[in-house]
Each structure stands twice: as structure tokens, then as C-alpha cells.
Design an enzyme around this catalytic site. Structure first.
Site, mmCIF file in Angstrom:
data_model
loop_
_atom_site.group_PDB
_atom_site.id
_atom_site.type_symbol
_atom_site.label_atom_id
_atom_site.label_comp_id
_atom_site.label_asym_id
_atom_site.label_seq_id
_atom_site.Cartn_x
_atom_site.Cartn_y
_atom_site.Cartn_z
ATOM 1 N N GLY A 18 18.344 -37.836 24.906
ATOM 2 C CA GLY A 18 17.492 -38.344 23.838
ATOM 3 C C GLY A 18 17.451 -37.444 22.624
ATOM 4 N N TYR A 160 -0.634 -39.912 25.009
ATOM 5 C CA TYR A 160 0.458 -39.279 24.265
ATOM 6 C C TYR A 160 -0.036 -38.738 22.924
ATOM 7 C CZ TYR A 160 4.733 -39.074 21.418
ATOM 8 O OH TYR A 160 5.741 -38.677 20.565
ATOM 9 N N THR A 195 17.570 -44.857 18.995
ATOM 10 C CA THR A 195 16.790 -45.189 20.168
ATOM 11 C C THR A 195 16.893 -44.003 21.132
ATOM 12 O OG1 THR A 195 17.445 -47.515 19.943
ATOM 13 C CG2 THR A 195 16.416 -46.885 22.024
#
Length: 254
Positions: A18, A160, A195
Site C-alpha cells: 500500500g 481511525y 487505491t
């Protein structure tokens, strides 16, 4: 940015995939030696290290474990040289799926605590482990990864966002303590990235809506966010510390 990172070792937490992988590639591209921290993504981290080459190494540690982080930093110093830049990117398991998020009616304190343990606790442990290297080098840089949900909580990911808010505060207070050592501490607050594994559950329609609302007309990529980290880690930001820079294509203003 020629030679800016040529003699630097950069430790990136949560770098196996990521955004972390994009950060590792960005620093490697600019000549840095890169330590790719991972917790469970061993295969991905090792593959990334092989892709980057001999100036990279995959190192395992759970950032919530202070002793494991100290051992990791010692391993990095032995394999790549003393680290002088920390990019704290590690994230507790999370999926940006608004339909599946925990609402206030089902949210437990443990959900917030788990996010904060990685976001703030991980930053604390890594900074503490790297402090002797900062002192020996006479300076350094810390870059933390935040979120634009603080400025625009369009989807209320309570756990979060609360953890990232705490990390932003910790970034500011850490800059005060580390400033006399010549260490700058700043945060990059990204938006939804297109993404990563964490954003893979986000419907395409949501990405398209965000792109339509953003002045630059597209959703920020991991590579674009990673480039901003280079600025905060480089001498070009030598007079900047304790700051949060929103990197989301102009979607929100801090």
C-alpha cells in the site's frame, strides 16, 4: 532532488504494501537506504526489498511492542547504517468501508484504543528507539501519516480518526522535545487514496464523487502522497516542524 538522501537510512513502518510500499519506492528512487518494516506482510516486504535492491532490507516488528522496535532499529543500523529518518505509516487493521464501519451505537473503546496503540504508541516506540541515532547524527526527521478526515469527517470513522487526531497532537508535542536535537517532526494528512488495501473496499462511485469535488480532478494516489514525504524528510523543509500538511488535491483546507 539529487543526492538529498544519498547517505540517509530511512525507516518506514508498515511498508510492506500500500502507501508504505509507495513511500519505500519514493525514498529509494532518491537514493536513500530503505528499511521496510512489516508485521505480517513478510512476502510482500521481502519482494519489495528485492525489487529495490541491496540498499533495502525488510525488517519485522510489531510497532506496539517497544522491545521489538528497539531490536528492529538495531538491526536496521547493523544492516543499512544508522537510521536518520522515520516515516511512521503503520496502521492497525482497517477497511475504509462506510457501510461496514462501527457507529457510535456499536463502537467500543477497544476499537479506538487499538487504532491509537498503533498510531501513537508505534510513533512513540519508534522515536524512542531512534533517539540515540538522532543524537549521534545531530539531527534527523520524523514524518507521520495522518488524515484529512480531521478537517472533513465526511464519513465518521470514529476509531481511525480519533487515533489520527491523537497522532497529530503527538506530532506537535514531539517536535518541541526533539527540536533541540535538530530533529523535525511533521505530519502529512492524506485523504482517501486510490487505491490501497485499506481503501479497496471503497465503492468506485465514492472515488468518482471525491474526484469530482477535488480541484485537481482526481483522487490522490499513494505515489503522490509519498512525494510529499520526501519534502518533510529533506533539508528543503529545514525550518518546518510541528506542522500538518493536507495532501488531498485541494479537497479540504486546513
Amino acid at each position: 532532488m539529487p543526492d538529498t538522501f544519498e547517505n540517509q537510512t530511512v525507516l518506514i513502518t508498515g511498508a510492506g504494501r500500500g502507501l508504505g510500499a509507495a513511500l519505500a519506492r519514493a525514498f529509494a528512487r532518491e537514493g536513500a537506504r530503505v528499511a521496510i518494516n512489516y508485521r505480517r506482510s513478510a512476502a510482500e516486504a521481502e519482494a519489495l526489498a528485492r525489487e529495490i535492491g541491496p540498499r533495502a532490507a525488510a525488517v519485522r516488528a510489531d510497532v506496539t511492542d517497544a522491545e521489538a522496535v528497539r531490536a528492529m532499529v538495531a538491526e536496521v543500523a547493523a544492516r543499512l547504517g544508522p537510521p536518520s529518518v522515520l516515516v511512521h505509516n503503520a496502521l492497525a487493521d482497517f477497511s475504509f468501508n462506510g457501510d461496514a464501519r462501527a457507529g457510535l451505537d456499536t463502537l467500543g473503546w477497544a476499537d479506538i484504543a487499538r487504532q491509537a496503540e498503533v498510531a501513537v504508541g508505534g510513533a512513540l516506540h519508534a522515536i524512542q528507539a531512534m533517539r540515540p541515532h538522532f543524537e549521534a547524527a545531530g539531527g534527523g526527521a520524523v514524518v507521520t501519516i495522518g488524515t484529512n478526515l480531521l478537517q472533513n469527517p465526511v464519513v465518521p470513522y470514529h476509531d481511525y480518526t480519533a487515533a489520527k487526531a491523537a497522532l497529530m497532537a503527538f506530532t506537535r508535542t514531539a517536535s518541541k522535545d526533539l527540536g533541540p536535537l535538530g530533529v523535525r517532526v511533521n505530519m502529512i494528512a492524506g485523504g482517501l487514496l486510490r487505491t490501497t488495501d485499506a481503501s479497496a473496499a471503497t465503492p468506485e462511485a465514492v472515488f468518482d464523487t471525491i474526484a469530482g469535488l477535488t480541484p485537481l480532478g482526481h483522487v490522490t494516489t499513494p505515489e503522490e502522497l509519498a512525494d510529499a514525504a520526501l519534502f518533510f524528510a529533506s533539508p528543503w523543509s529545514r525550518a518546518v516542524t510541528g506542522q500538518t500538511l493536507v495532501v488531498d488535491g485541494g479537497l479540504v483546507c486546513d
